[in-house]
Scaffold this motif. Sequence first.
Motif, PDB file in Angstrom:
ATOM      1  N   ASN A  97     -14.306  -3.180 -29.438  1.00  0.00           N
ATOM      2  CA  ASN A  97     -15.283  -2.114 -29.282  1.00  0.00           C
ATOM      3  C   ASN A  97     -15.081  -1.023 -30.306  1.00  0.00           C
ATOM      4  N   TYR A  98     -14.579  -1.401 -31.467  1.00  0.00           N
ATOM      5  CA  TYR A  98     -14.451  -0.429 -32.544  1.00  0.00           C
ATOM      6  C   TYR A  98     -14.692  -1.158 -33.857  1.00  0.00           C
ATOM      7  N   THR A  99     -14.870  -0.399 -34.916  1.00  0.00           N
ATOM      8  CA  THR A  99     -15.104  -1.004 -36.224  1.00  0.00           C
ATOM      9  C   THR A  99     -13.781  -1.470 -36.799  1.00  0.00           C
ATOM     10  N   LEU A 100     -13.753  -2.732 -37.175  1.00  0.00           N
ATOM     11  CA  LEU A 100     -12.503  -3.313 -37.649  1.00  0.00           C
ATOM     12  C   LEU A 100     -12.484  -3.298 -39.170  1.00  0.00           C
ATOM     13  N   CYS A 106      -9.458 -13.370 -39.529  1.00  0.00           N
ATOM     14  CA  CYS A 106     -10.443 -12.639 -40.309  1.00  0.00           C
ATOM     15  C   CYS A 106     -11.157 -11.656 -39.391  1.00  0.00           C
ATOM     16  N   GLY A 107     -11.510 -10.529 -39.967  1.00  0.00           N
ATOM     17  CA  GLY A 107     -12.198  -9.512 -39.186  1.00  0.00           C
ATOM     18  C   GLY A 107     -13.529  -9.215 -39.832  1.00  0.00           C
ATOM     19  N   ALA A 108     -14.550  -9.090 -39.012  1.00  0.00           N
ATOM     20  CA  ALA A 108     -15.886  -8.884 -39.573  1.00  0.00           C
ATOM     21  C   ALA A 108     -16.484  -7.607 -39.014  1.00  0.00           C
ATOM     22  N   ASP A 142     -19.036  -7.334 -37.377  1.00  0.00           N
ATOM     23  CA  ASP A 142     -19.688  -7.488 -36.079  1.00  0.00           C
ATOM     24  C   ASP A 142     -18.690  -7.219 -34.958  1.00  0.00           C
ATOM     25  N   GLN A 143     -17.644  -6.483 -35.288  1.00  0.00           N
ATOM     26  CA  GLN A 143     -16.624  -6.050 -34.334  1.00  0.00           C
ATOM     27  C   GLN A 143     -15.936  -7.225 -33.650  1.00  0.00           C
ATOM     28  N   THR A 144     -15.738  -8.285 -34.399  1.00  0.00           N
ATOM     29  CA  THR A 144     -15.021  -9.426 -33.822  1.00  0.00           C
ATOM     30  C   THR A 144     -13.880  -9.801 -34.738  1.00  0.00           C
ATOM     31  N   VAL A 145     -12.753 -10.128 -34.138  1.00  0.00           N
ATOM     32  CA  VAL A 145     -11.649 -10.662 -34.925  1.00  0.00           C
ATOM     33  C   VAL A 145     -11.527 -12.135 -34.540  1.00  0.00           C
ATOM     34  N   ARG A 146     -11.418 -12.986 -35.561  1.00  0.00           N
ATOM     35  CA  ARG A 146     -11.384 -14.425 -35.299  1.00  0.00           C
ATOM     36  C   ARG A 146     -10.108 -15.014 -35.872  1.00  0.00           C
ATOM     37  N   VAL A 147      -9.526 -15.929 -35.115  1.00  0.00           N
ATOM     38  CA  VAL A 147      -8.360 -16.659 -35.625  1.00  0.00           C
ATOM     39  C   VAL A 147      -8.847 -18.052 -35.965  1.00  0.00           C
ATOM     40  N   LEU A 148      -8.589 -18.483 -37.190  1.00  0.00           N
ATOM     41  CA  LEU A 148      -9.073 -19.780 -37.641  1.00  0.00           C
ATOM     42  C   LEU A 148      -7.907 -20.641 -38.066  1.00  0.00           C
ATOM     43  N   ILE A 149      -8.110 -21.944 -38.010  1.00  0.00           N
ATOM     44  CA  ILE A 149      -7.097 -22.843 -38.530  1.00  0.00           C
ATOM     45  C   ILE A 149      -7.791 -23.733 -39.541  1.00  0.00           C
ATOM     46  N   VAL A 150      -7.219 -23.810 -40.730  1.00  0.00           N
ATOM     47  CA  VAL A 150      -7.769 -24.668 -41.768  1.00  0.00           C
ATOM     48  C   VAL A 150      -6.925 -25.923 -41.801  1.00  0.00           C
TER      49      VAL A 150
END
Lengths: 423, 359
Positions: free
Chosen positions: B20-23, B341-343, B345-353
């Motif tokens: 709920n904040y700008t990342l 990665c943080g965007a 749209d106020q979401t932080v995403r954990v990705l696996i490549v």
Amino acid sequence: MPVWLREYSWRQTGAAVYLSLPLRGVRVTPANIFCTDQYLKVSVPPFLFEAILYAPIDDTNSTAKIGNGIIFFTLYKKEVAMWDSLTLANADKEKLQYLRENAVLKSHEKAKEETEAKKVTKQEHKKYALEATMKLEEAERKRIEDLKEKERQKVTKELALWKKQQKDAEKQKRVQKEGQLYQEGEQLKGKKKEKMNQTRIPNGGTSKTKLKPTQDHGSYSMFSENLKEEQLPAPRSAATIKINFTSRVFPTALRESRVAEEEEWLHKQAEARRTVSADLSELEDLKEEEKNPDWLKDKGNKMFATGNYLAAVSAYNLALRLNSNLPLLYLNRAACHLKLRNLHKAIEDCSKALELLTPPVPDNKNARVKAYVRRGTAFCQLELYAEGLQDYEAALKIDPKNEAIEKDAEKIRHLVQGTSQDS
Amino acid sequence: MSSPGLERPQVVAHAQQALNYTLFDCKWVPRSARLLCLGSAARGTGLLQLYELSGGRLALLREIEKAKPIKCGTFGASSLQQRYLATGDFGGNLNIWNLEAPEMPVYSVKGHKEIINSIDGVGGLGIGEGAPEIVTGSRDGTVKVWDPRQKDTPVANMEPVQGESKRDCWTVAFGNAYNQEERVVCAGYDNGDIKLFDLKTMSLRWETNIKNGVCSVEFDRKDVNMNKLVATSLEGKFHVFDMRTQHPTKGFASVSEKAQKSTIWQVRHLPQNRDIFMTSGGAGSLHLWKYEYPAQRSKKDSEGAEMGVAGSVSLLQNVTLSTQPISSLDWSPDKKGLCVCGAFDQTVRVLIVTKLNKV
């Protein structure tokens, strides 16, 4: 008038009627045969054969075989019965007419029904085909999703495993640390006990020795830290690197796609500042660049910097003749006049500059401050201190943080107060 | 996707968290499965949140609120035991925090007059040799290098000449820290300038202009003799410079690629393989690239001076995660392929490549 065909032969069974109709010399196509459930007509111009059948037949299943010069009809009766004759005997003209029309209508209706039935079947076929393709695509999509899911799960498992490894490693480290601390604690306890035993008798030394154990502990860890710090080099000796930027007029970031627009804007601005009145005959002698007020202003600035004030003034004069709307030219000329002690001219130029510098916006803040300061200086040198003070205070209002202006303003204030006291 | 497509690395979305904040920045805490989110709350204060990755979800461990919104952070200059976080905030302050005791910063200085846009650290985490240093780049046009042991004054200050109008510095990066003396800082500005400063000789070593504002620069490794530098910019372009050979007039050789229609906000090299890097774009997409070296990395030009030869870049995979720009990206130094990665749209995403071993 058509030629009526009356030679025909027929025979019947309980369920069907077999009619053979000879037609020599003409080619018959299915289009020439018209049959409804109680009316049969063959019309091959100029021949015409029609028959109102004794009883209704099933016209969809009945067939007509077109052979060489003969048509062979197989008509299936609706009701199984033996017919007295092929046609209805007591047919009068009206009934005939009525039957004919009826027959035509009936066949039309039949045709319509058939087309509708065809349509319906076609739609069903299409629907079926669509559903089939959709199913295939769904299957494909599902297959890909499954593959992705599998990857995801595999990867999540690996991650969980890695985390477990991490946790184990941390636990081990913690255990080690605790072991170390315990050892240290034991050693300290040993040392403490020694010190305590030594100092129980003299009272004065307790404070000192109480510090010692902590110091010991401290030195233990400080010692190891000192080692570490020695391994790191000392902080760099401070220095400054001065840099230049690739010049850019606009405060926004540089984008390639906007470069063309920006160039155009700048070009237009430059054009607007050029010769306002280009028909002065003396200007024909000048070179192209000497007609550009900006170039002349730069020249004037350079000459001012080297101290050649008269030349600077003439440069500004020429520039002003070309474009009299540039406040900076008046401002710079005022500075020259100040140096040349042409104070009245300096005041005039500053006033003109201030006129042109309306409206007062942050962009021309610097210019306005300079104008006020120069005019104030001119006034003071003419000993018109009150006016001078006014200008300095105006300058201070625009730029209150400038210490030089403040100091000068203070001096003038004192002078003003001094003179007013005298008089 | 046919089977050849499935041989390529896949980007799998592992976990995500709505905030709920700008990342503005997200970073992995080294040697752990914890990550840090830095940003600005709606009421104009700064927020630091510490998350732990457990199962397929992110669990909030701590939330710390500070006076000014925080723009960027790095662990690069602190040791592995301490793991202090250095942050730059909107007020131009550089602070170093001990996350165990975050009430008072371990080090604090009002380094710049305007927002600190970018921060980098070197010398810590067991990477690189030499003193731990932090570099900050700010909107006031200056780039300053700080040593946490020296209070209040920077050890190096790259500022515009007197009277020069300032340009925003948007990004900074350390490089070439392969022994105790050598170190290089690369800075990118909004007018397209890239400048390379040599801290050993305290001079400007190289500069160029890439015609678009520079959003992000990164060396492929901070702690080796400088090998490659990737600079990303507005208008969807990025340049890869081969930094091994510097020509006296032409500088470094480069290859450039126009990848996405919008700004490329970040570039990050995979810590475990320095030829693979990921770029994040303004359209919410991530592109994974591989650099291939040319047959010969340097050749002689007509006057006999050594000139570098740039290689080529190939796209391994791309994925669109969001409709808003992905402004921050960080690979985990401990697990290959794990990244956050943080965007906007106020979401932080954990990705696996996946499949990075087979690249």
